[in-house]
Design a protein around this motif. Sequence first.
Motif, PDB file in Angstrom:
ATOM      1  N   ARG A 258       0.828  -1.218   0.000  1.00  0.00           N
ATOM      2  CA  ARG A 258       0.000   0.000   0.000  1.00  0.00           C
ATOM      3  C   ARG A 258       0.856   1.259   0.000  1.00  0.00           C
TER       4      ARG A 258
ATOM      5  N   TYR B  33       2.309   1.787  -3.471  1.00  0.00           N
ATOM      6  CA  TYR B  33       1.257   2.244  -4.388  1.00  0.00           C
ATOM      7  C   TYR B  33       0.921   3.712  -4.133  1.00  0.00           C
TER       8      TYR B  33
ATOM      9  N   GLY C 233       3.442   6.021  -5.519  1.00  0.00           N
ATOM     10  CA  GLY C 233       3.514   6.044  -6.974  1.00  0.00           C
ATOM     11  C   GLY C 233       4.664   5.208  -7.516  1.00  0.00           C
TER      12      GLY C 233
ATOM     13  N   ASP D 194       2.342   0.898 -10.437  1.00  0.00           N
ATOM     14  CA  ASP D 194       1.089   1.331 -11.054  1.00  0.00           C
ATOM     15  C   ASP D 194      -0.060   0.426 -10.620  1.00  0.00           C
ATOM     16  N   ASP D 195      -1.257   0.700 -11.208  1.00  0.00           N
ATOM     17  CA  ASP D 195      -2.459  -0.044 -10.827  1.00  0.00           C
ATOM     18  C   ASP D 195      -2.329  -1.535 -11.117  1.00  0.00           C
ATOM     19  N   GLU D 196      -1.808  -1.869 -12.290  1.00  0.00           N
ATOM     20  CA  GLU D 196      -1.692  -3.272 -12.679  1.00  0.00           C
ATOM     21  C   GLU D 196      -0.747  -4.028 -11.727  1.00  0.00           C
ATOM     22  N   GLU D 197       0.383  -3.423 -11.439  1.00  0.00           N
ATOM     23  CA  GLU D 197       1.362  -4.058 -10.544  1.00  0.00           C
ATOM     24  C   GLU D 197       0.781  -4.216  -9.138  1.00  0.00           C
ATOM     25  N   TYR D 198       0.067  -3.218  -8.679  1.00  0.00           N
ATOM     26  CA  TYR D 198      -0.555  -3.280  -7.357  1.00  0.00           C
ATOM     27  C   TYR D 198      -1.547  -4.435  -7.281  1.00  0.00           C
ATOM     28  N   GLU D 199      -2.436  -4.534  -8.282  1.00  0.00           N
ATOM     29  CA  GLU D 199      -3.448  -5.594  -8.288  1.00  0.00           C
ATOM     30  C   GLU D 199      -2.802  -6.976  -8.413  1.00  0.00           C
TER      31      GLU D 199
ATOM     32  N   LYS E 145      -1.160  -7.789  -5.080  1.00  0.00           N
ATOM     33  CA  LYS E 145      -2.215  -7.972  -4.081  1.00  0.00           C
ATOM     34  C   LYS E 145      -2.844  -9.354  -4.232  1.00  0.00           C
TER      35      LYS E 145
END
Length: 99
Positions: free
Chosen positions: A77, A80, A83, A86-91, A94
């Motif tokens: 978190r 993320y 910055g 990115d969103d894809e890497e975070y998801e 996760k």
Amino acid sequence: MALSALGSSAGAAFADSADGWGDGFGHMMWGGGFGMFGGLMMLLFWGAIIALIVFAVRGFSSGSGPGSKSDAAEILRERYAKGEIDDEEYERRKAKLGL
């Protein structure tokens, strides 16, 4: 003269007049001492000292291992939010952690 008095008093101090186990004060554990209670108290004392050392070491250590899920989720978190990912890497990360 003082030397001979010192020698005779030292000899009397080292003399043990006890003939058996129960006579006099010559045998601390079984005779004139505390018997089995003294030995048990000694074991309890050293056990308590060792237990206190173990609890102190555990208390000052980090507690949880470096691979716990809550720490990993918190780091994810933070990265993320900063910055760094990115969103894809975070998801993806996760989902891999099972969060």
